[in-house]
Design an enzyme around this catalytic site. Structure first.
Site, PDB file in Angstrom:
ATOM      1  N   GLY A  10      20.107  23.279  23.667  1.00 31.55           N
ATOM      2  CA  GLY A  10      19.234  24.459  23.648  1.00 31.55           C
ATOM      3  C   GLY A  10      17.806  24.095  23.253  1.00 31.55           C
ATOM      4  CG  ASP A  35      33.779  27.619  24.404  1.00 30.62           C
ATOM      5  OD1 ASP A  35      32.914  28.377  23.901  1.00 30.62           O
ATOM      6  OD2 ASP A  35      34.406  27.893  25.440  1.00 30.62           O
ATOM      7  CB  THR A 100      17.161  37.035  16.718  1.00 29.82           C
ATOM      8  OG1 THR A 100      16.228  37.758  17.509  1.00 29.82           O
ATOM      9  CG2 THR A 100      18.390  37.903  16.540  1.00 29.82           C
ATOM     10  CE1 TYR A 125      20.566  36.572  20.901  1.00 29.07           C
ATOM     11  CE2 TYR A 125      18.652  37.924  20.374  1.00 29.07           C
ATOM     12  CZ  TYR A 125      19.291  36.709  20.358  1.00 29.07           C
ATOM     13  OH  TYR A 125      18.675  35.614  19.804  1.00 29.07           O
TER      14      TYR A 125
HETATM   15  N1  NAP Z   1      15.098  32.114  22.317  1.00 25.07           N
HETATM   16  C1  NAP Z   1      14.494  33.023  21.510  1.00 25.07           C
HETATM   17  O1  NAP Z   1      13.474  33.650  21.849  1.00 25.07           O
HETATM   18  C2  NAP Z   1      15.049  33.260  20.134  1.00 25.07           C
HETATM   19  C3  NAP Z   1      14.417  34.222  19.347  1.00 25.07           C
HETATM   20  C4  NAP Z   1      14.901  34.447  18.073  1.00 25.07           C
HETATM   21  C5  NAP Z   1      15.985  33.735  17.605  1.00 25.07           C
HETATM   22  N2  NAP Z   1      16.603  32.816  18.387  1.00 25.07           N
HETATM   23  C6  NAP Z   1      17.795  32.136  17.850  1.00 25.07           C
HETATM   24  O2  NAP Z   1      17.543  30.749  17.756  1.00 25.07           O
HETATM   25  C7  NAP Z   1      18.744  30.013  18.006  1.00 25.07           C
HETATM   26  C8  NAP Z   1      18.523  29.000  19.094  1.00 25.07           C
HETATM   27  O3  NAP Z   1      17.951  29.645  20.230  1.00 25.07           O
HETATM   28  P1  NAP Z   1      17.404  28.832  21.481  1.00 25.07           P
HETATM   29  O4  NAP Z   1      16.172  29.516  21.929  1.00 25.07           O
HETATM   30  O5  NAP Z   1      17.391  27.361  21.193  1.00 25.07           O
HETATM   31  O6  NAP Z   1      18.560  29.196  22.507  1.00 25.07           O
HETATM   32  P2  NAP Z   1      19.052  28.449  23.815  1.00 25.07           P
HETATM   33  O7  NAP Z   1      17.985  27.558  24.338  1.00 25.07           O
HETATM   34  O8  NAP Z   1      19.648  29.476  24.676  1.00 25.07           O
HETATM   35  O9  NAP Z   1      20.190  27.522  23.221  1.00 25.07           O
HETATM   36  C9  NAP Z   1      21.420  28.013  22.797  1.00 25.07           C
HETATM   37  C10 NAP Z   1      22.456  26.963  23.070  1.00 25.07           C
HETATM   38  O10 NAP Z   1      23.725  27.513  22.730  1.00 25.07           O
HETATM   39  C11 NAP Z   1      24.649  27.089  23.697  1.00 25.07           C
HETATM   40  N3  NAP Z   1      25.803  27.946  23.828  1.00 25.07           N
HETATM   41  C12 NAP Z   1      25.868  29.204  24.339  1.00 25.07           C
HETATM   42  N4  NAP Z   1      27.144  29.625  24.358  1.00 25.07           N
HETATM   43  C13 NAP Z   1      27.888  28.603  23.860  1.00 25.07           C
HETATM   44  C14 NAP Z   1      29.274  28.426  23.629  1.00 25.07           C
HETATM   45  N5  NAP Z   1      30.162  29.371  23.930  1.00 25.07           N
HETATM   46  N6  NAP Z   1      29.689  27.260  23.095  1.00 25.07           N
HETATM   47  C15 NAP Z   1      28.813  26.294  22.790  1.00 25.07           C
HETATM   48  N7  NAP Z   1      27.494  26.387  22.992  1.00 25.07           N
HETATM   49  C16 NAP Z   1      27.037  27.546  23.520  1.00 25.07           C
HETATM   50  C17 NAP Z   1      23.865  27.100  25.002  1.00 25.07           C
HETATM   51  O11 NAP Z   1      24.525  26.287  25.918  1.00 25.07           O
HETATM   52  P3  NAP Z   1      24.331  26.507  27.496  1.00 25.07           P
HETATM   53  O12 NAP Z   1      22.965  25.940  27.770  1.00 25.07           O
HETATM   54  O13 NAP Z   1      25.441  25.733  28.071  1.00 25.07           O
HETATM   55  O14 NAP Z   1      24.399  27.979  27.723  1.00 25.07           O
HETATM   56  C18 NAP Z   1      22.515  26.558  24.547  1.00 25.07           C
HETATM   57  O15 NAP Z   1      22.455  25.150  24.670  1.00 25.07           O
HETATM   58  C19 NAP Z   1      19.810  31.064  18.322  1.00 25.07           C
HETATM   59  O16 NAP Z   1      20.512  31.369  17.168  1.00 25.07           O
HETATM   60  C20 NAP Z   1      19.005  32.277  18.758  1.00 25.07           C
HETATM   61  O17 NAP Z   1      19.701  33.474  18.531  1.00 25.07           O
HETATM   62  C21 NAP Z   1      16.145  32.553  19.640  1.00 25.07           C
END
Ligand code: NAP
Length: 296
Positions: A10, A35, A100, A125
């Protein structure tokens, strides 16, 4: 030190991977290795690795899709953190978890949110992420929950990359200007997390988990300042392709309906993070400039 990382592919996870190796032996997992929708896999791997530090950057982050896949979003965002926290407690590990700004409603908000403000998510979410945070808080495990927002990266699919792509294809972009938040570069989050881990290691007497137990809780972790999606888009365009900027039209949320409702205002005060750890992320505009240097 043994470290177990989830979400290695991610935005935040891939940046964490670069930072964490200085602290010890990292077992980095993605969907294929563990997973997060399968509690028994989580339990098996934590018990195998016996980590001193668990970092959960994996999550179900498809905000709109979560409205039609609430059970899967709950498994990954609500239940997996609970299992990780239970395992962290019995293995005496410290759990670092990300959450978040979408845990807040953002309605009628006049000032940045504090960690003590009442969460009231208005999307599936946000609700499932809040369930995860609350399960960790209840677990009794030593934990640090970092709530961030509007995360982008120099790679992959995110707002910054989408705007840069659309700028090459279109003469006019319509972008929402009545939602306010703080764009946050995933690398700034990983660097701040690394600084916090280092400060805990420097203070460590017995275990990392014991060192952090008295400061367990939620911390806001975003870049500084605030803007709208329109302001974010304008900065991306001015900094990335100043010679040929498409026309940028400001529109309202009503004019861009999405399945999930997003907070109107979700700026997060980072005062607690700064006071506790002495850590401050850069201003959002400075972070974009740094990020763009990584895009050729
Ligand atoms: N993105 C934002 O704007 C944002 C904002 C606020 C907070 N956050 C928080 O920050 C954290 C990281 O976010 P990020 O932006 O790095 O998100 P991201 O790029 O979507 O990364 C999340 C990772 O989790 C993996 N994942 C999803 N479902 C899974 C499963 N069932 N088993 C194992 N892995 C799984 C995804 O794998 P796949 O690639 O295979 O799907 C992806 O690699 C999260 O807790 C998110 O809620 C994000």
């Amino acid at each position: 030190m043994r470290i177990l990382l989830t979400g290695k592919d991610g935005q935040i996870g891939s940046e964490l991977l670069k930072v964490l190796s200085q602290f010890g032996e990292v077992t980095a997992t993605g969907r294929n290795e563990m997973d997060l929708a399968e509690p028994s896999q989580i339990q098996r791997i934590v018990r195998q690795v016996k980590p001193e530090l668990i970092i959960n950057s994996g999550a179900y982050t498809a905000v709109d899709k979560a409205e039609s896949e609430p059970d899967l979003a709950k498994s990954v965002n609500g239940i997996a953190p609970e299992i990780l926290a239970q395992e962290a407690k019995s293995e005496h590990s410290l759990l670092i978890h990300y959450s978040t700004d979408y845990t807040y409603s953002g309605e009628m908000q006049q000032r940045p949110y504090f960690e003590s403000d009442f969460p009231a998510p208005n999307s599936t979410y946000g609700k499932t992420k809040l369930e995860g945070d609350q399960a960790i808080e209840r677990s009794g495990a030593s934990h640090l929950i970092f709530r961030t927002g509007w995360v982008y990266s120099s790679t992959g699919k995110n707002f910054l990359r989408t705007i840069m792509k659309l700028a090459k294809e279109k003469n006019e972009l319509r972008i929402v200007n009545d939602q306010t938040g703080t764009p946050t570069w995933c690398r700034s989050i990983a660097i701040a997390t690394g600084e916090i881990i280092k400060s805990l290691i420097d203070k460590k007497e017995d275990s990392l988990s014991k060192t952090a137990s008295s400061i367990s809780g939620i911390y806001h972790m975003t870049c500084q300042g605030e803007t709208s999606w329109h302001g974010f888009a304008q900065a991306i365009l001015e900094l990335s392709c100043p010679e040929s900027i498409p026309k940028l039209l400001a529109i309202s949320t009503e004019e861009y309906p999405t399945p999930a409702t997003r907070p109107t205002y979700s700026v997060l005060s980072n005062t607690k993070l700064q006071k506790t750890f002495g850590v401050e992320l850069p201003h959002w505009e400075d972070a974009i400039k740094q990020c763009l240097k990584n895009i050729s």
